[in-house]
Design an enzyme around this catalytic site. Structure first.
Site, mmCIF file in Angstrom:
data_model
loop_
_atom_site.group_PDB
_atom_site.id
_atom_site.type_symbol
_atom_site.label_atom_id
_atom_site.label_comp_id
_atom_site.label_asym_id
_atom_site.label_seq_id
_atom_site.Cartn_x
_atom_site.Cartn_y
_atom_site.Cartn_z
ATOM 1 C CE1 TYR A 56 35.207 -32.319 -2.902
ATOM 2 C CE2 TYR A 56 35.199 -32.000 -0.534
ATOM 3 C CZ TYR A 56 35.160 -32.835 -1.613
ATOM 4 O OH TYR A 56 35.082 -34.190 -1.433
ATOM 5 C CG HIS A 109 38.393 -39.091 5.732
ATOM 6 N ND1 HIS A 109 37.116 -39.489 6.044
ATOM 7 C CD2 HIS A 109 39.115 -40.226 5.610
ATOM 8 C CE1 HIS A 109 37.079 -40.804 6.081
ATOM 9 N NE2 HIS A 109 38.271 -41.274 5.837
ATOM 10 C CG ASN A 202 25.553 -42.874 15.184
ATOM 11 O OD1 ASN A 202 26.218 -41.895 14.889
ATOM 12 N ND2 ASN A 202 24.782 -43.521 14.305
HETATM 13 C C1 BV8 Z 1 40.975 -46.219 0.921
HETATM 14 C C2 BV8 Z 1 36.449 -36.658 2.575
HETATM 15 C C3 BV8 Z 1 42.728 -47.532 0.165
HETATM 16 C C4 BV8 Z 1 35.897 -35.740 1.575
HETATM 17 C C5 BV8 Z 1 35.522 -38.896 2.633
HETATM 18 C C6 BV8 Z 1 36.974 -49.280 -4.226
HETATM 19 C C7 BV8 Z 1 38.141 -48.575 -4.529
HETATM 20 C C8 BV8 Z 1 38.888 -47.932 -3.555
HETATM 21 C C9 BV8 Z 1 38.450 -47.960 -2.239
HETATM 22 C C10 BV8 Z 1 37.277 -48.640 -1.969
HETATM 23 C C11 BV8 Z 1 36.552 -49.319 -2.916
HETATM 24 N N1 BV8 Z 1 35.467 -49.896 -2.319
HETATM 25 C C12 BV8 Z 1 35.489 -49.596 -1.022
HETATM 26 C C13 BV8 Z 1 36.576 -48.854 -0.788
HETATM 27 C C14 BV8 Z 1 36.995 -48.301 0.432
HETATM 28 C C15 BV8 Z 1 36.402 -46.905 0.452
HETATM 29 C C16 BV8 Z 1 35.055 -47.050 1.084
HETATM 30 O O1 BV8 Z 1 34.989 -47.261 2.282
HETATM 31 N N2 BV8 Z 1 33.978 -46.909 0.288
HETATM 32 C C17 BV8 Z 1 32.652 -47.070 0.854
HETATM 33 C C18 BV8 Z 1 31.662 -46.192 0.068
HETATM 34 C C19 BV8 Z 1 32.282 -48.549 0.809
HETATM 35 N N3 BV8 Z 1 37.292 -46.099 1.241
HETATM 36 C C20 BV8 Z 1 38.212 -45.357 0.634
HETATM 37 O O2 BV8 Z 1 38.304 -45.191 -0.557
HETATM 38 C C21 BV8 Z 1 39.214 -44.714 1.588
HETATM 39 N N4 BV8 Z 1 40.531 -44.971 1.091
HETATM 40 O O3 BV8 Z 1 40.337 -47.207 1.161
HETATM 41 O O4 BV8 Z 1 42.223 -46.232 0.434
HETATM 42 C C22 BV8 Z 1 44.058 -47.356 -0.359
HETATM 43 C C23 BV8 Z 1 45.020 -48.287 0.005
HETATM 44 C C24 BV8 Z 1 46.272 -48.148 -0.477
HETATM 45 C C25 BV8 Z 1 46.569 -47.076 -1.319
HETATM 46 C C26 BV8 Z 1 45.602 -46.147 -1.667
HETATM 47 C C27 BV8 Z 1 44.331 -46.285 -1.183
HETATM 48 C C28 BV8 Z 1 39.030 -43.209 1.653
HETATM 49 C C29 BV8 Z 1 37.695 -42.901 2.283
HETATM 50 C C30 BV8 Z 1 37.604 -41.411 2.521
HETATM 51 C C31 BV8 Z 1 36.635 -40.779 1.563
HETATM 52 N N5 BV8 Z 1 36.469 -39.360 1.881
HETATM 53 N N6 BV8 Z 1 35.439 -37.600 2.964
HETATM 54 C C32 BV8 Z 1 34.685 -35.040 2.071
HETATM 55 O O5 BV8 Z 1 34.400 -35.091 3.276
HETATM 56 O O6 BV8 Z 1 34.036 -34.425 1.228
HETATM 57 S S1 BV8 Z 1 34.379 -39.965 3.286
HETATM 58 C C33 BV8 Z 1 33.066 -39.040 3.814
HETATM 59 O O7 BV8 Z 1 31.997 -39.896 3.956
HETATM 60 C C34 BV8 Z 1 33.288 -38.476 5.179
HETATM 61 O O8 BV8 Z 1 34.576 -38.014 5.411
HETATM 62 C C35 BV8 Z 1 32.922 -39.592 6.091
HETATM 63 O O9 BV8 Z 1 34.025 -40.372 6.408
HETATM 64 C C36 BV8 Z 1 32.021 -40.393 5.222
HETATM 65 C C37 BV8 Z 1 30.620 -40.275 5.758
HETATM 66 O O10 BV8 Z 1 30.666 -40.985 6.924
HETATM 67 P P1 BV8 Z 1 30.080 -40.386 8.278
HETATM 68 O O11 BV8 Z 1 31.034 -39.375 8.820
HETATM 69 O O12 BV8 Z 1 29.759 -41.550 9.098
HETATM 70 O O13 BV8 Z 1 28.784 -39.584 7.876
HETATM 71 P P2 BV8 Z 1 27.362 -40.213 7.501
HETATM 72 O O14 BV8 Z 1 26.532 -39.084 6.979
HETATM 73 O O15 BV8 Z 1 27.562 -41.432 6.669
HETATM 74 O O16 BV8 Z 1 26.771 -40.694 8.913
HETATM 75 C C38 BV8 Z 1 26.458 -39.759 9.901
HETATM 76 C C39 BV8 Z 1 26.029 -40.545 11.130
HETATM 77 O O17 BV8 Z 1 25.755 -39.623 12.184
HETATM 78 C C40 BV8 Z 1 24.739 -41.342 10.912
HETATM 79 O O18 BV8 Z 1 24.914 -42.628 11.462
HETATM 80 C C41 BV8 Z 1 23.684 -40.568 11.688
HETATM 81 O O19 BV8 Z 1 22.726 -41.423 12.293
HETATM 82 C C42 BV8 Z 1 24.493 -39.912 12.763
HETATM 83 N N7 BV8 Z 1 23.946 -38.643 13.238
HETATM 84 C C43 BV8 Z 1 23.317 -37.687 12.517
HETATM 85 N N8 BV8 Z 1 22.997 -36.665 13.320
HETATM 86 C C44 BV8 Z 1 23.452 -36.966 14.567
HETATM 87 C C45 BV8 Z 1 24.067 -38.230 14.517
HETATM 88 N N9 BV8 Z 1 24.601 -38.823 15.599
HETATM 89 C C46 BV8 Z 1 24.539 -38.140 16.765
HETATM 90 N N10 BV8 Z 1 23.974 -36.927 16.893
HETATM 91 C C47 BV8 Z 1 23.433 -36.310 15.820
HETATM 92 N N11 BV8 Z 1 22.868 -35.085 15.968
#
Ligand code: BV8
Length: 229
Positions: A56, A109, A202
Site C-alpha cells: 500500500y 472500498h 469498458n
Molecule cells: C464482502 C480495496 C461481505 C483494496 C478491494 C469469501 C469470504 C468473504 C467474501 C467473499 C468470499 N468469496 C467471495 C467473497 C466476496 C468478495 C469477492 O467478491 N471476492 C471475489 C474475489 C470473488 N468480496 C468481498 O470480500 C467484499 N466484502 O463481501 O463483505 C461481508 C458481509 C457482512 C460482513 C462482513 C463482510 C470486499 C471486496 C473489496 C475488496 N477490496 N480493493 C485495494 O484496492 O487495494 S477490491 C479491488 O479489486 C478493487 O477495489 C476493485 O474493486 C477490485 C478490482 O476490480 P476492478 O476495479 O474491476 O479492476 P480490474 O483490474 O479487475 O478490472 C479493470 C477493468 O477495467 C477490466 O475489465 C479492464 O478491461 C478494464 N479496463 C482497463 N483499462 C481500461 C479499461 N476500461 C476502460 N478503459 C481503459 N483504459
C-alpha cells in the site's frame, strides 16, 4: 421510454488506467508473486504486516504522482451539471474523481490517502508511508495505523446509501470494472430489478456483461466523454 432523472455510475480500476494507475488485471499476481486477494485481506495483514504495508505504501506514493484523465473530468462535468439525482460509486481507492471535481461520490472500498487507527478507530488523511509504524495523529499511539481500504472479507462502506440510490435509479452506468468483485459486481442486477436501463463502458466485456442492456467497448477516455457530452 421513461425520462432519465436518477443516475448511478459505478467505476473501477479501468477508469484510472489511462492516468497510469495499474488495474488489478494488469498488476494481478505480478506484485511480489502475490494476488491482490492474498494481499488485500485482514489475514494477510495479521500474517505479514510489512508485506501489506509495502504494497500500500508503494500504491499510495504512485497515486500522488498521477492526474485525472478525460473520463474523470467528463464525470465531474456530469456531476456539476446534472439536474436530477446522481451518485458516483467508485471501487477505486485513488482520489482522481475528487481531483477532477466530482462531489456526489462514494468510495465503497475506502481511500488510499486515509489511514485508519485501530487503537482509537479514527481516520486521518495520510500521504506518507506506514511501514515505519508512525504514531496516530489523533491518539498518538505508534504502530496502530492501517490503510483505510476495505479488504476482502470486510464490509464495504456506505452500502445502505448505495442500495437506496440503485433502487430508484433510471440509469446505471458501469465504467472500467471487470465485474469480478462483489457486492459491486451485483449492482447491475439491483438496478435492473428497479427498472433502470443499464450501460457498460469498458475496454472489453466484463464478467457481468450479460446483465447490461447496452455495452460499448473501448478506452474510458473516449467512451465516457462521448456518453456524458
Ligand atoms: C464482502 C480495496 C461481505 C483494496 C478491494 C469469501 C469470504 C468473504 C467474501 C467473499 C468470499 N468469496 C467471495 C467473497 C466476496 C468478495 C469477492 O467478491 N471476492 C471475489 C474475489 C470473488 N468480496 C468481498 O470480500 C467484499 N466484502 O463481501 O463483505 C461481508 C458481509 C457482512 C460482513 C462482513 C463482510 C470486499 C471486496 C473489496 C475488496 N477490496 N480493493 C485495494 O484496492 O487495494 S477490491 C479491488 O479489486 C478493487 O477495489 C476493485 O474493486 C477490485 C478490482 O476490480 P476492478 O476495479 O474491476 O479492476 P480490474 O483490474 O479487475 O478490472 C479493470 C477493468 O477495467 C477490466 O475489465 C479492464 O478491461 C478494464 N479496463 C482497463 N483499462 C481500461 C479499461 N476500461 C476502460 N478503459 C481503459 N483504459
Amino acid at each position: 421510454m421513461s425520462p432519465i432523472r436518477n443516475i448511478v455510475v459505478l467505476t473501477g480500476a479501468g477508469v484510472s488506467a489511462e492516468s497510469g494507475i495499474d488495474t488489478f488485471r494488469d498488476a494481478g499476481g505480478l506484485w511480489e508473486q502475490h494476488r491482490v486477494e492474498d494481499v488485500a485481506t485482514p489475514e494477510a495483514f495479521a500474517r505479514d504486516p510489512d508485506l501489506v504495508h509495502r504494497f500500500y505504501d508503494a500504491r499510495r506514493e504512485a497515486i500522488q504522482a498521477k492526474a485525472p484523465n478525460a473520463a474523470h473530468e467528463a464525470l465531474a462535468r456530469l456531476d456539476a451539471g446534472w439536474p436530477g439525482e446522481l451518485l458516483i460509486v467508485t471501487q477505486n481507492v485513488d482520489d482522481l474523481h475528487e481531483r477532477a471535481g466530482a462531489k456526489r461520490l462514494i468510495h465503497m472500498h475506502g481511500e488510499h490517502l486515509n489511514a485508519w487507527c485501530i487503537a482509537c478507530d479514527t481516520r486521518s488523511r495520510w500521504t506518507g508511508t506506514l511501514i515505519e509504524r508512525p504514531a496516530c495523529p489523533a491518539c498518538g499511539m505508534p504502530g496502530y495505523l492501517r490503510p483505510d481500504v476495505v479488504w476482502f472479507g470486510e464490509m464495504p462502506y456506505r452500502m445502505e446509501e448505495i442500495y437506496a440510490a440503485l433502487n430508484k435509479a433510471d440509469l446505471f452506468v458501469s465504467i472500467g470494472t471487470s465485474g469480478a468483485v462483489y457486492p459491486a459486481a451485483g449492482f447491475v442486477r439491483e438496478a435492473r430489478a428497479a427498472g433502470a436501463r443499464t450501460l457498460e463502458l469498458n475496454m472489453e466485456p466484463s464478467q457481468g456483461s450479460y446483465w447490461f442492456s447496452e455495452a460499448r467497448h473501448g478506452p474510458a477516455t473516449q467512451l465516457v466523454p462521448q456518453w456524458v457530452d
